[in-house]
Design a protein around this motif. Structure first.
Motif, PDB file in Angstrom:
ATOM      1  N   PRO A 191       0.758  -1.307   0.137  1.00  0.00           N
ATOM      2  CA  PRO A 191      -0.004  -0.091  -0.148  1.00  0.00           C
ATOM      3  C   PRO A 191       1.051   1.356   0.135  1.00  0.00           C
ATOM      4  N   ASN A 192       1.216   1.614  -1.054  1.00  0.00           N
ATOM      5  CA  ASN A 192       2.142   2.841  -1.203  1.00  0.00           C
ATOM      6  C   ASN A 192       1.577   3.551  -2.683  1.00  0.00           C
ATOM      7  N   GLN A 193       2.267   4.787  -2.900  1.00  0.00           N
ATOM      8  CA  GLN A 193       1.804   5.413  -4.108  1.00  0.00           C
ATOM      9  C   GLN A 193       2.051   4.758  -5.242  1.00  0.00           C
ATOM     10  N   ALA A 194       3.334   4.046  -5.234  1.00  0.00           N
ATOM     11  CA  ALA A 194       3.598   3.341  -6.566  1.00  0.00           C
ATOM     12  C   ALA A 194       2.675   2.146  -7.049  1.00  0.00           C
ATOM     13  N   HIS A 195       2.164   1.263  -5.829  1.00  0.00           N
ATOM     14  CA  HIS A 195       1.502   0.158  -6.260  1.00  0.00           C
ATOM     15  C   HIS A 195      -0.053   0.456  -6.106  1.00  0.00           C
ATOM     16  N   ALA A 196      -0.565   1.194  -5.297  1.00  0.00           N
ATOM     17  CA  ALA A 196      -2.002   1.525  -5.242  1.00  0.00           C
ATOM     18  C   ALA A 196      -2.450   2.519  -6.045  1.00  0.00           C
ATOM     19  N   LYS A 197      -2.022   2.519  -7.397  1.00  0.00           N
ATOM     20  CA  LYS A 197      -2.350   3.589  -8.365  1.00  0.00           C
ATOM     21  C   LYS A 197      -3.799   3.718  -8.760  1.00  0.00           C
ATOM     22  N   GLU A 198      -4.533   2.869  -8.450  1.00  0.00           N
ATOM     23  CA  GLU A 198      -6.003   3.162  -8.653  1.00  0.00           C
ATOM     24  C   GLU A 198      -6.565   3.984  -7.538  1.00  0.00           C
ATOM     25  N   LEU A 199      -6.013   3.756  -6.309  1.00  0.00           N
ATOM     26  CA  LEU A 199      -6.610   4.410  -5.277  1.00  0.00           C
ATOM     27  C   LEU A 199      -6.271   6.078  -5.489  1.00  0.00           C
ATOM     28  N   MET A 200      -4.673   6.045  -5.636  1.00  0.00           N
ATOM     29  CA  MET A 200      -4.252   7.374  -6.042  1.00  0.00           C
ATOM     30  C   MET A 200      -4.892   8.189  -7.031  1.00  0.00           C
ATOM     31  N   ASN A 201      -5.223   7.612  -8.002  1.00  0.00           N
ATOM     32  CA  ASN A 201      -5.923   8.095  -9.113  1.00  0.00           C
ATOM     33  C   ASN A 201      -7.258   8.793  -8.473  1.00  0.00           C
ATOM     34  N   LEU A 202      -7.996   8.009  -7.580  1.00  0.00           N
ATOM     35  CA  LEU A 202      -9.495   8.334  -7.263  1.00  0.00           C
ATOM     36  C   LEU A 202      -8.996   9.549  -6.398  1.00  0.00           C
ATOM     37  N   LEU A 203      -8.191   9.550  -5.566  1.00  0.00           N
ATOM     38  CA  LEU A 203      -7.988  10.684  -4.755  1.00  0.00           C
ATOM     39  C   LEU A 203      -7.424  12.003  -5.149  1.00  0.00           C
ATOM     40  N   TYR A 204      -6.292  11.873  -6.080  1.00  0.00           N
ATOM     41  CA  TYR A 204      -5.747  12.859  -6.834  1.00  0.00           C
ATOM     42  C   TYR A 204      -6.653  13.387  -8.049  1.00  0.00           C
ATOM     43  N   ALA A 205      -7.600  12.906  -8.379  1.00  0.00           N
ATOM     44  CA  ALA A 205      -8.337  13.288  -9.614  1.00  0.00           C
ATOM     45  C   ALA A 205      -8.670  14.814  -9.524  1.00  0.00           C
ATOM     46  N   ARG A 206      -8.467  15.590 -10.311  1.00  0.00           N
ATOM     47  CA  ARG A 206      -8.846  16.915 -10.214  1.00  0.00           C
ATOM     48  C   ARG A 206     -10.491  17.516  -9.758  1.00  0.00           C
ATOM     49  N   ASN A 207     -11.295  16.578 -10.044  1.00  0.00           N
ATOM     50  CA  ASN A 207     -12.618  16.803  -9.822  1.00  0.00           C
ATOM     51  C   ASN A 207     -13.188  15.507  -8.706  1.00  0.00           C
ATOM     52  N   SER A 208     -11.947  15.074  -7.957  1.00  0.00           N
ATOM     53  CA  SER A 208     -12.272  13.970  -6.960  1.00  0.00           C
ATOM     54  C   SER A 208     -13.424  14.289  -6.002  1.00  0.00           C
TER      55      SER A 208
END
Length: 545
Positions: free
Chosen positions: A253-270
């Motif tokens: 569980p880090n930024q490199a391997h939990a990419k889908e979660l990172m994308n969900l939280l970092y999306a501009r309109n999240s």
């Protein structure tokens, strides 16, 4: 029933690391390899006769076959009872809880934690003692010594146990109880956290979260606790079905391997306010706010600073501990609150004595692991529930909570650079070269930074007086900055060089720097002093967290 005695020859590579024995699946599937190591464990235990053993794992490839073998060997060894998680599933913190609750002689946890799974992946076997924590160094050394002398192992005849069906079974006179994997852990969480307040937050319609179980062990726990017990909307838990190969992903569980979660939280309109993930065996966690990452070091510091807001810690905490490479953010909380604070080597077993002696309540490592005295392991879901309890109490965002913490205590800029699968010979040359430089580094100046001290970290346990040497190379600067070098003991291929960088910034007006930019001078010094590119051929780290 006649117990079979199988003659074998010892293996020379069964030395447990910080979290048990981890090897490739192919290695574990070699004839007698698993059996030899399990017999070595049993040969080091006292008073097995009639005692209870906890057994389970993270569901990775080879988990089910290994469980049937271990059940047969446990019966042959004379255990009176084995408590087995349904389907062979038990998270590491849940197993620790069961050991303590049922006063077991210990437990065998089948996991390689955050390492990849599948036929080409890794497998692991770890023994936890009667306190629920990982075996101490004295025991792992005894297990290794026993493994080198094994001439035979004992096993009951084949009698497959239906591990997916709840109930009681018998094997060669030993009772086997297949239990619900989640119930006991859920009951423990209910004694610590304010489930009513968390449920109100999750059901408010104003707060959205996602928990990424990474197709690993915490899926069933998260579905039951977050969605069913606390009423979070269905779909809150993603990748919730444990799979033998973790769905082809890497359950770290880090930024490199939990990419889908990172994308969900970092999306501009999240629209997601809170994100979290856990690893293969459920003991690690990652915490995210909307477009905001919480370092594990900061997470431990924030939880320590706010512990009395949670029912289970309302009367205060005894102290905190962190592993040596973990940032010093928790130290600043301890100093301000008048709490005891300890710096230990990497490896959760070093917290065990402190927890058992009542010297600490909270502890953590920079490698995404935090825990408390409720069990003797780090605990991913516990950390997530702790954060949810804080969010429900404070009615504020993750980012605001952390920034308020920085404003009060200062910010510890912190990062870890991992150089993975380095040739072991090259890694050892690098470390030896660093050790040779230590006497001459004190007083040396690198730009604006002056080295105050350089050493190889040695830890003396304040409870039993045991000494652990060579636990990491430290370069400590006069302004409080640090560079730490360690070779990891959790990989199965080559060596992983971990380089830890830390810089303290008390000025709140400078808390918005990019982390890697803030640490760029330290990284340059680390590369220069260790000659990383020259000795390993690596220009940059494989993973940066």
């Amino acid at each position: 029933m006649t117990i079979q005695i199988i003659k074998t020859t010892p293996f020379d590579d069964q030395k447990p690391g910080t979290s048990g024995l981890r090897k490739s699946v192919k290695q574990f599937k070699k004839p007698d390899y698993l059996q030899t190591f399990v017999q070595a464990i049993f040969n080091t235990l006292d008073n097995i006769g009639g005692s209870t053993l906890i057994l389970g794992g993270d569901g990775r490839y080879f988990n089910r076959e290994a469980i049937q073998i271990i059940l047969r060997m446990a019966a042959a060894a004379g255990f009176g009872r084995v408590i087995l998680g349904q389907g062979g599933i038990l998270s590491t913190p849940a197993a620790s809880n069961l050991i303590r609750k049922y006063q077991a002689a210990g437990g065998i946890i089948l996991s390689a934690s955050h390492n990849a799974g599948g036929p080409e992946g890794d497998f692991g076997v770890k023994f936890n003692g009667p306190n629920g924590g990982p075996a101490p160094e004295s025991m792992t050394e005894a297990i290794f010594a026993a493994s080198k002398q094994i001439q035979e192992y004992h096993i009951a005849p084949i009698q497959p146990i239906p591990v997916d069906k709840l109930g009681s079974y018998e094997l060669a006179g030993m009772k086997i109880e297949v239990i619900d994997s989640v119930s006991d852990y859920l009951a423990l969480m209910e004694t610590i956290f304010d489930f009513n307040k968390i449920a109100a937050l999750l059901q408010s319609g104003k707060f959205k979260m996602r928990f990424d179980a990474m197709h690993a062990v915490t899926g069933p726990y998260a579905h039951r606790i977050l969605e069913q017990r606390l009423g979070a909307p269905v779909g809150t838990v993603i990748h919730g079905q444990p799979l033998a190969d973790f769905g082809g992903g890497h359950p770290d569980p880090n930024q490199a391997h939990a990419k889908e979660l990172m994308n969900l939280l970092y999306a501009r309109n999240s629209e997601i306010d809170f994100g979290a993930a856990s690893d293969g065996d459920g003991d690690r966690n990652m915490i995210l706010g909307k477009r905001f990452f919480v370092t594990p070091s900061d997470s431990l510091a924030v939880l320590a600073a706010n512990a009395t807001l949670v029912p289970g810690y309302r009367n205060g905490i005894a102290g905190v501990a962190r592993s040596m490479p973990t940032s010093q953010a928790p130290d600043r909380v301890a100093a301000k609150l008048g709490l005891a604070c300890y710096e230990t080597p990497t490896g959760w077993k070093f917290f065990g004595n402190l927890l058992d002696a009542g010297k600490i309540t909270l502890c953590g490592e920079e490698s995404f692991g935090i825990g408390s005295d409720h069990v003797r392991e780090k605990d991913g879901l516990w950390a997530v529930l702790f954060w949810l309890n804080l969010l429900a109490e404070k009615q504020d965002s993750v980012e605001n909570i952390v920034r308020s913490h920085w404003a009060e205590y200062g910010r510890n800029y912190y990062s870890r650079h991992d150089y993975e699968e380095i040739e072991l010979q090259d890694a050892n040359v690098l470390v030896d070269a660093l050790l040779g430089q230590l006497p001459s580094l004190a007083g040396k100046q690198f730009g604006a930074l002056t080295v105050d001290k350089a050493d190889s970290f040695t830890y003396t346990d304040p409870v039993d007086g045991s000494v652990s040497k060579n636990q990491g190379i430290r370069i400590l600067f006069a302004d409080g900055s640090r560079i730490i070098f360690r070779l990891s003991g959790t990989g199965t291929q080559g060596a992983t060089l971990r380089v830890y960088l830390e810089k303290y910034e008390p000025d709140a007006s400078k808390h918005d720097q990019d982390v890697q930019e803030a640490l760029a001078d330290l990284l340059a010094i680390a590369q220069q002093v260790a000659r990383i590119e020259e000795l390993t051929g690596r220009e940059a780290a494989d993973v940066i967290t």
